[in-house]
Design an enzyme around this catalytic site. Sequence first.
Site, mmCIF file in Angstrom:
data_model
loop_
_atom_site.group_PDB
_atom_site.id
_atom_site.type_symbol
_atom_site.label_atom_id
_atom_site.label_comp_id
_atom_site.label_asym_id
_atom_site.label_seq_id
_atom_site.Cartn_x
_atom_site.Cartn_y
_atom_site.Cartn_z
ATOM 1 N N SER A 427 -2.746 25.247 -50.837
ATOM 2 C CA SER A 427 -3.730 25.142 -49.753
ATOM 3 C C SER A 427 -4.654 26.342 -49.605
ATOM 4 O O SER A 427 -5.540 26.326 -48.744
ATOM 5 C CB SER A 427 -3.012 24.907 -48.421
ATOM 6 O OG SER A 427 -2.523 23.588 -48.349
ATOM 7 N N LYS A 430 -8.309 25.582 -49.405
ATOM 8 C CA LYS A 430 -9.090 25.277 -48.197
ATOM 9 C C LYS A 430 -10.026 26.407 -47.809
ATOM 10 O O LYS A 430 -10.926 26.202 -46.975
ATOM 11 C CB LYS A 430 -8.151 24.916 -47.055
ATOM 12 C CG LYS A 430 -7.325 23.661 -47.325
ATOM 13 C CD LYS A 430 -6.493 23.255 -46.126
ATOM 14 C CE LYS A 430 -5.656 22.036 -46.444
ATOM 15 N NZ LYS A 430 -4.341 22.339 -46.974
ATOM 16 N N SER A 487 -3.344 24.119 -41.695
ATOM 17 C CA SER A 487 -3.598 23.756 -43.093
ATOM 18 C C SER A 487 -3.727 22.247 -43.257
ATOM 19 O O SER A 487 -3.054 21.619 -44.078
ATOM 20 C CB SER A 487 -2.481 24.292 -44.001
ATOM 21 O OG SER A 487 -2.875 24.292 -45.348
ATOM 22 N N LYS A 614 -5.348 32.818 -45.618
ATOM 23 C CA LYS A 614 -4.848 31.446 -45.794
ATOM 24 C C LYS A 614 -3.539 31.411 -46.556
ATOM 25 O O LYS A 614 -3.366 32.133 -47.541
ATOM 26 C CB LYS A 614 -5.885 30.602 -46.550
ATOM 27 C CG LYS A 614 -5.551 29.111 -46.599
ATOM 28 C CD LYS A 614 -5.716 28.472 -45.251
ATOM 29 C CE LYS A 614 -5.128 27.070 -45.229
ATOM 30 N NZ LYS A 614 -3.656 27.050 -45.218
#
Length: 671
Positions: A427, A430, A487, A614
């Site tokens: 993720s 993202k 997320s 992130k």
Amino acid sequence: MRCFVSAVACLLLLLPATAPAEDLADVVQPLIDAHRGDVAVKIKDLATGETFEYHADKTMPTASLIKFPLMIASFQEFEEGNVAPEAIVELDEKDKVPGSGVLTAHFSGGAKMPLRDAIRLMIVYSDNTATNLVAKKVGLDKTAKLMEKLGYPETKLHSYTFNRPSSLFPERSVKYGLGSTTPADMVSLLEKLWKKELVSKEASEKMLTNLYACADKSTFPRYLPDVKFAHKTGATELVRTDAGLMELPSGGPIAMCVMTNENKDQSWSPNNEGDVLCSKIAQAVYRYYTEGAKSDSNMLKKGSAGPLVASLQRTLNEQLKPSPELDADGDFGAMTETAVTAFQKAKNLKPTGVVGPETWEALGPLVEEGPKAPEPAIANAEVFKKANAESLDGPPIVGCRVWAIADGKTGEVLWGFNEEKPVDIASTTKMMTAYLVGKLAEKHPEVLKEKLTFSKRADETIGSTSDLRVGEVVTVEELLYGLMLPSGNDASVAFAEHFGSRAAPDGDGKAGKKESAKEAYGAFIKAMNAAAKELRMEHSHFTNTHGLTDKEHKASAADLAKLAIAVKQIPILQKVVSTPQHGATVTGPGGYERNVLWKNTNNLLKIEGYDGVKTGTTDAAGACLVSSAKRGDDSLIVVVLGAPSSDSRYVDSRNLYRWGWSQLEKKSEGK
């Protein structure tokens, strides 16, 4: 390479490593005690009467489990002639409500069907719209009245689904939601159903048929795919329930009800802790009756699981001609049972499908995976050469496969390991999804106020979620938090469908271009790769917006450091990635509103000095973290990819920061 284990050894393996469970409480209570939430359970062996209870008389919220009593009330109305199962119900557009089922998404207003079919949709697919159609046809009050008459006053359907104002019991609706019951009530109803005493013998058989067809396999059947269940589930953010009948190989049914509330895990992930608790309790009960104290013997048979079953499967593949080509997955299912029966027939043994001493003897040495173990004398005499001791001057020893430490202002990699190697990034993808939206918003600030409607595709995206539902509306600015904090894979798809080619480097930012959702998603992916090229991310390629595993979807740690700098340079994105939690109000079809809370998965934000960026986790990528921090006038970006666990990525990152800060300090002192 393969090795062999003797039949004698395998018989020893069949013996339990510890004393078998004396009663159900030994196997069920530890699972309840470990759960993070309120639990109430009742389990009853309908053949022997053996029972386990834990808060069995506690009134709990049912979620969709209340549809089982509604089905009973419907069949009672059939029996009394108040309504016919063939009575036609007609779907109106205003009848449609969100959530589980097929009618809202796949049927048009004006569709007609017999009431009995609506009942089946209500049970098999837990269809919320069908539930309302059934309740309207038979009477919303009929369920509570029948349950009261049968001696179950705590079992009540309060209202229509997604229609709190319709509640017949407003105070209970506030406390319990759609419906309420106790595990004791559910097990008693299930016992009557099994004995064909609910409404009538014919009605009981038809209701059982509906329950056997329940499509939800996430609870009781999860770990027991070959076991027959007649059951009904229920789920909301706070609640996970299942009640049903489990058939044992011996034929004896077990009636079970597991109800949970106020669960710590409120996600809609496949491994929600409430669902998993139901699954583990069902598995524990099954093994208790088939392999434990209540089993006939310690034999392998349908429903058994573990390494010994996998060895059996490999051995059967080699012994039988032609090979049954069983998957050595360790689950004794129908195909393994068939193969065992075929082997027994070939060896003139009684074809029971159960592996006991005679079958083990006939099988001979079991086929195992891995290298063959040497003789003890050879193994014990081997001398191993030791590696050199670690240098005290080098970077810290970490568990991740790839890492990079970059300058927090320029993105230049200062130190790293395999930092240029393209790997799975989960993720952390993202960041690029957010970057495209943030970059567009810099040119056209008005896009942040655009309203985005969640599509079915977005809602059904697997993995981590922002917990928004199909048809719900939220602003672009708010959804940036839903993308980056929890997320949300679903949010990433929603952004791609909303912006499409508008996110391209030459996009004009204006809404209105006609693109299908599929075209828009593809255009957004193309824009992600174009942006990567602009940022000189030379070892990166994107095939999706969320980071779910794809062999072509890769990036390097060095590239992610560049991307992190780009993200942090956009004010709205810096604000988002540094936010620990964020609440928002979303609007749903028909105008309802609900509040959502998104919590940041980046645990470093709990420590002073850290301010983004992130996390990411998949089986292929391992645990990943791209983070940023400041210390005095210095700032660093640390990228950790392929850590063996969530905790490990934080330990690795903090150790790399400490080492990085010390190196910068040494350079400063040397000037």
